[in-house]
Design an enzyme around this catalytic site. Structure first.
Site, PDB file in Angstrom:
ATOM      1  CD  GLU A  33      -3.320  -0.501  -0.366  1.00 26.72           C
ATOM      2  OE1 GLU A  33      -2.909  -0.380  -0.634  1.00 26.72           O
ATOM      3  OE2 GLU A  33      -3.649  -1.291   0.653  1.00 26.72           O
ATOM      4  CB  THR A  35       4.103   0.566  -2.288  1.00 24.80           C
ATOM      5  OG1 THR A  35       3.225  -0.241  -3.170  1.00 24.80           O
ATOM      6  CG2 THR A  35       4.694   0.025  -0.655  1.00 24.80           C
ATOM      7  CG  ASP A  36       0.238   2.689  -6.777  1.00 22.77           C
ATOM      8  OD1 ASP A  36       0.272   3.847  -5.558  1.00 22.77           O
ATOM      9  OD2 ASP A  36      -1.077   2.280  -7.391  1.00 22.77           O
ATOM     10  N   GLY A 124     -16.186   5.304  -2.700  1.00 23.81           N
ATOM     11  CA  GLY A 124     -15.691   5.711  -1.889  1.00 23.81           C
ATOM     12  C   GLY A 124     -15.218   4.977  -0.656  1.00 23.81           C
ATOM     13  N   GLY A 126     -13.027   2.855  -0.910  1.00 26.84           N
ATOM     14  CA  GLY A 126     -11.198   2.066  -1.412  1.00 26.84           C
ATOM     15  C   GLY A 126     -10.963   1.106  -1.914  1.00 26.84           C
ATOM     16  CG  LEU A 127     -14.100  -1.728  -2.012  1.00 21.48           C
ATOM     17  CD1 LEU A 127     -14.563  -2.589  -2.675  1.00 21.48           C
ATOM     18  CD2 LEU A 127     -12.824  -2.966  -1.246  1.00 21.48           C
ATOM     19  CB  SER A 130     -12.319   6.470  -9.181  1.00 20.42           C
ATOM     20  OG  SER A 130     -11.667   6.170  -8.595  1.00 20.42           O
ATOM     21  CG  ASP A 174      -6.255   2.131  -7.225  1.00 19.79           C
ATOM     22  OD1 ASP A 174      -5.727   1.579  -6.564  1.00 19.79           O
ATOM     23  OD2 ASP A 174      -6.872   3.137  -6.826  1.00 19.79           O
ATOM     24  CE1 TYR A 224      -6.855  10.199  -4.113  1.00 20.42           C
ATOM     25  CE2 TYR A 224      -8.972  10.170  -3.761  1.00 20.42           C
ATOM     26  CZ  TYR A 224      -7.769   9.388  -4.232  1.00 20.42           C
ATOM     27  OH  TYR A 224      -8.108   8.043  -5.151  1.00 20.42           O
TER      28      TYR A 224
END
Ligand code: GLA
Length: 391
Positions: A33, A35-36, A124, A126-127, A130, A174, A224
């Site tokens: 998490e 890390t991307d 909204g 965390g899955l 968007s 994502d 954000y």
């Protein structure tokens, strides 16, 4: 789901012509998490929940879209020639941003399309709702206009939409998971060069359970800003380290090198952020090896370490999510549990023995209600395929 959307499409836009159906999943990240955008590894899988779209190509450049989740908004109309970045963060902005990014990259999109969409993924939380709608737009426009782009390109255009059209400075995890997901597998992705490997989940005796704290992060406001702040803090730490080390990203460091050089990072806060990024990347690599060796216990322990680091060093958890993780770990049959996704609310992901699943959802739901007054939601998830046409 798709039948409802198809019916709605026919009522709204007529039943003639070549009407096609598409799906793009959300994702759950098992470990890796924040890390991307630090050149590290991630290990997400696509969900079987996501956004469905029914679409038909038009013979002009108009986009006429209707989202069954937001009926009061009516049909949103826009031409492919009038897409302008903004910070509204609405469902169609994420999708417009994908088409804008493609056109900016010189890909010609000759025709617009009519579309009806519907979701079975909570936004909204965390899955990656968007990313799921971005990838839905990408696969629809790619298929209807026969665009010469790959699914990895689709992921990239989704990220550009997010960053340059919608103003949230996210990494590519994502969109990559939504575009490239594979049934019963997680994706071990090295974000430094986008090389990836599908790792079979092979969970026979365990389930992956996503628990929604129902504390919402708002995609365009505080979270954000906080997300973008975390990214800046990581970049500041990297800039300090680069004064003494020849590196391009935090993902290149191992723990020992970080520990012996970390005092060159001036700000204590940035040092903590960087420590998370470095350690989390290493944990992710070790976790994947553990899973490949069938050592789920070790995988679970690394998930717990990941949560602690996200809570203490990266500071992206919150009270409600900490309660979900702490209480989950007290229950029998729980192998690991951690916050998943960008944070500031949202979901946890837990690995739970089959025979303990009912107790997990029952007891954790009750304890969470007692401690917070909030009714948690549970999704027992399978890893699904990535975005594409389904009919
Ligand atoms: C959000 C972003 C991703 C990633 C995660 C944290 O989901 O969209 O790019 O940074 O947060 O791991």
């Amino acid at each position: 789901m798709i039948d409802k959307a198809l019916e709605c499409f026919k009522d709204m836009f007529g039943s003639d012509g070549d009407i096609r159906c598409y799906f793009a999943p959300g994702r759950v990240n098992l470990i890796g998490e924040h890390t991307d955008y630090n050149g590290g590894h991630v290990f997400p899988c696509a969900l079987t929940m996501g956004n469905y779209g029914v679409a038909r190509k038009r013979d002009d450049r108009m986009l006429r879209w209707y989202n069954m989740t937001y009926p009061h908004e009516g049909v949103q109309e826009k031409s492919l020639d009038e897409l302008v970045p903004n910070d509204n963060g609405l469902w169609y902005d994420y999708q417009h941003g994908v088409l804008w990014a493609m056109q900016k990259a010189g890909i010609e999109i000759p025709f617009g399309y009519d579309m009806v969409m519907i979701a079975d993924l909570p936004a909204g939380s965390g899955l990656s709702a968007s990313a799921s709608i971005e990838e839905l737009a990408a696969v629809i426009v790619r298929d209807l206009n026969e665009l010469p782009i790959s699914m990895v390109d689709c992921a990239r255009f989704g990220q550009i939409s997010e960053n340059d059209y919608n103003g949230s400075n996210t990494g590519i995890m994502d969109q990559f998971a939504s575009a490239m997901g594979k049934k019963d597998h997680a994706i071990f992705l090295d974000t430094a060069d986008l090389s990836y490997e599908y790792v079979p989940l092979n969970l026979k005796d365990e389930k992956i359970i996503v628990t929604n704290s129902r504390v919402k992060h708002n995609l365009t406001e505080n979270s954000y800003n906080s997300y973008n702040t975390r990214r800046k803090e990581s970049e500041e730490a990297l800039a300090d380290l680069r004064k003494i080390l020849d590196i391009d990203s935090l993902g290149e460091l191992d723990e020992e090198t970080f520990d012996s050089n970390c005092m060159s990072i001036q700000s204590e806060v940035c040092r903590k952020r960087a420590r998370h990024a470095v350690y989390e990347n290493r944990r992710t690599i070790r976790a994947v090896t553990a899973l490949q060796n069938g050592d789920l216990e070790a995988f679970g322990k690394l998930m717990i370490d990941s949560h602690v680091s996200l809570r203490d060093d990266y500071a992206v958890s919150c009270e409600e999510v900490d309660i979900l993780v702490d209480e989950a770990l007290k229950l029998p049959g729980v192998i690991g549990s951690r916050i998943t996704g960008g944070g500031f609310g949202g979901c946890t992901v837990s690995i739970v023995k089959n025979e303990s699943v009912d107790r997990f959802t029952g007891d954790l739901g009750r304890i969470y209600r007692e401690r917070t007054g909030i009714e948690a939601e549970f999704y027992i998830t399978d890893a699904g395929d990535g975005a594409g046409r389904i009919r």
